[in-house]
Write an enzyme that holds these catalytic residues in place. Structure first.
Site, PDB file in Angstrom:
ATOM      1  N   ASP A  22       0.825  -1.215   0.000  1.00 16.63           N
ATOM      2  CA  ASP A  22       0.000   0.000   0.000  1.00 16.63           C
ATOM      3  C   ASP A  22       0.856   1.261   0.000  1.00 16.63           C
ATOM      4  O   ASP A  22       1.982   1.250   0.507  1.00 16.63           O
ATOM      5  CB  ASP A  22      -0.920  -0.028   1.237  1.00 16.63           C
ATOM      6  CG  ASP A  22      -2.085   0.941   1.102  1.00 16.63           C
ATOM      7  OD1 ASP A  22      -2.354   1.418  -0.027  1.00 16.63           O
ATOM      8  OD2 ASP A  22      -2.743   1.217   2.127  1.00 16.63           O
ATOM      9  N   ASN A  70     -11.090  -2.510  -5.277  1.00 15.41           N
ATOM     10  CA  ASN A  70     -10.313  -1.593  -6.111  1.00 15.41           C
ATOM     11  C   ASN A  70     -10.982  -1.288  -7.460  1.00 15.41           C
ATOM     12  O   ASN A  70     -10.574  -0.349  -8.151  1.00 15.41           O
ATOM     13  CB  ASN A  70      -8.886  -2.107  -6.327  1.00 15.41           C
ATOM     14  CG  ASN A  70      -7.996  -2.027  -5.102  1.00 15.41           C
ATOM     15  OD1 ASN A  70      -7.108  -2.858  -4.888  1.00 15.41           O
ATOM     16  ND2 ASN A  70      -8.203  -1.026  -4.246  1.00 15.41           N
TER      17      ASN A  70
HETATM   18  C1  IPE Z   1      -5.465  -2.658  -0.136  1.00 13.43           C
HETATM   19  O1  IPE Z   1      -5.135  -1.331  -0.291  1.00 13.43           O
HETATM   20  C2  IPE Z   1      -5.471  -3.364  -1.461  1.00 13.43           C
HETATM   21  C3  IPE Z   1      -4.176  -3.544  -2.106  1.00 13.43           C
HETATM   22  C4  IPE Z   1      -3.017  -3.215  -1.605  1.00 13.43           C
HETATM   23  C5  IPE Z   1      -4.225  -4.177  -3.388  1.00 13.43           C
HETATM   24  P1  IPE Z   1      -6.212  -0.186  -0.487  1.00 13.43           P
HETATM   25  O2  IPE Z   1      -5.467   1.075  -0.642  1.00 13.43           O
HETATM   26  O3  IPE Z   1      -7.154  -0.571  -1.559  1.00 13.43           O
HETATM   27  O4  IPE Z   1      -6.997  -0.228   0.899  1.00 13.43           O
HETATM   28  P2  IPE Z   1      -7.809   0.919   1.647  1.00 13.43           P
HETATM   29  O5  IPE Z   1      -8.782   1.469   0.667  1.00 13.43           O
HETATM   30  O6  IPE Z   1      -6.825   1.952   2.068  1.00 13.43           O
HETATM   31  O7  IPE Z   1      -8.442   0.249   2.814  1.00 13.43           O
HETATM   32  C1  IPE Z   2      -1.671   0.201  -3.312  1.00 11.07           C
HETATM   33  O1  IPE Z   2      -1.392   1.558  -3.393  1.00 11.07           O
HETATM   34  C2  IPE Z   2      -1.854  -0.427  -4.675  1.00 11.07           C
HETATM   35  C3  IPE Z   2      -3.222  -0.869  -4.963  1.00 11.07           C
HETATM   36  C4  IPE Z   2      -4.225  -0.776  -4.150  1.00 11.07           C
HETATM   37  C5  IPE Z   2      -3.444  -1.447  -6.268  1.00 11.07           C
HETATM   38  P1  IPE Z   2      -2.553   2.623  -3.418  1.00 11.07           P
HETATM   39  O2  IPE Z   2      -2.917   2.907  -4.833  1.00 11.07           O
HETATM   40  O3  IPE Z   2      -3.679   2.186  -2.554  1.00 11.07           O
HETATM   41  O4  IPE Z   2      -1.831   3.880  -2.791  1.00 11.07           O
HETATM   42  P2  IPE Z   2      -2.456   4.922  -1.773  1.00 11.07           P
HETATM   43  O5  IPE Z   2      -2.978   4.145  -0.605  1.00 11.07           O
HETATM   44  O6  IPE Z   2      -3.546   5.651  -2.497  1.00 11.07           O
HETATM   45  O7  IPE Z   2      -1.315   5.815  -1.408  1.00 11.07           O
HETATM   46 MG    MG Z   3      -4.056   2.425  -0.582  1.00 11.26          MG
END
Ligand code: IPE
Ligand code: IPE
Ligand code: MG
Length: 249
Positions: A22, A70
């Site tokens: 993340d 997502n």
């Molecule tokens: C969790 O991260 C999913 C992945 C890393 C693929 P998210 O960024 O989607 O989770 P939330 O929305 O912060 O809970």
């Molecule tokens: C995690 O990084 C990757 C996926 C969820 C695919 P994010 O895209 O959630 O990054 P932040 O949380 O917005 O910084």
């Molecule tokens: Mg995220």
């Protein structure tokens, strides 16, 4: 204690580490870049972590690549992530195969996943199916609740009698029945939640949260997490094993 690389006790290396990758978006935003640049930068983090996992001898490394939630992101970002996962496979599968890594994808293979990506997933899994050194498991279009729902659907479809519904019957119907539960879950980017990751499997996992944003994560961060894990007492509801206190630090 068999001290290995970086002070890790090689006799107590976790069999399975699961990572919530993340913070890609925030990494990019901090640099004035598009969020997708953050995902792209996550590739180096992922494969450095894979190298570290091979060095310490993990049996399983699961990485959360795309959640069932997502899909709610902007269409351009979703499209980027679909193409990106396909490119990850085409760029790395031969190298992973050469290193004895088995590739798996866990999640719903539904109509929303582009056909071409599905084909690459199936080809990569087939190419690496007999590899045994380590399994790299991509949680993709994965949701912990979806996995449990899918398992319950299979129980019903299999006409399992009420009295036969137990841990074993459910486990046999999860996406990867042979997968050991994660010993350790690492989440980057300073978020303290699971976000629907491996809900059944994390019942007794150790959790480590780090502020490092995923694109900055490297094998040393994995080693830090493993050392911290080795300092923990895993009791599984039983009584503390005192002699283990502080070991592995
Ligand atoms: C969790 O991260 C999913 C992945 C890393 C693929 P998210 O960024 O989607 O989770 P939330 O929305 O912060 O809970
Ligand atoms: C995690 O990084 C990757 C996926 C969820 C695919 P994010 O895209 O959630 O990054 P932040 O949380 O917005 O910084
Ligand atoms: Mg995220």
């Amino acid at each position: 204690m068999a001290v290995g690389i970086e002070g890790i006790d090689m006799s107590r290396v976790p069999a399975h580490v699961a990572c919530v990758m993340d913070g890609n978006g925030r990494w990019a935003e901090k640099r004035g870049l598009a969020r997708t640049e953050g995902h792209a930068a996550g590739e180096e983090a992922l494969f450095d972590t894979v190298e570290g996992a091979l060095e310490v001898g993990l049996s399983w490394l699961t990485v959360y690549a795309f959640s069932t939630e997502n899909w709610s992101r902007p269409v351009d970002e979703v499209r980027f992530l679909m193409n990106f996962n396909e490119q990850i496979l085409t760029r790395h599968r031969d190298d992973l195969n050469g290193k004895g890594v088995r590739i798996l994808f866990s999640g719903r293979r539904d109509w929303r996943v582009p056909r071409r990506l599905l084909r690459h997933i199936e080809q990569s899994e087939a190419l690496t199916a007999t590899n045994r050194r380590m399994t790299l498991n991509f949680a993709f279009n994965y949701g912990g609740r979806a996995e449990i729902i899918d398992a319950v659907r299979r129980l019903v479809a299999d006409n399992v009698a009420v009295g036969k519904v137990d841990d074993k019957a459910i486990r046999a119907r999860l996406y990867q029945p042979a997968m050991p539960d994660p010993d350790l879950v690492v989440r980057t980017s300073g978020e303290y939640r699971l976000s629907n990751f491996l809900l059944w499997e994390v019942a007794y996992s150790e959790m480590i949260f780090t502020d490092v944003l995923w694109p900055d994560f490297r094998r040393e961060d994995l080693f830090d997490a493993i050392r911290e894990y080795q300092g923990r007492d895993r009791r599984f509801g039983g009584v503390q094993a005192k002699k283990r206190r502080g070991r592995g630090r």
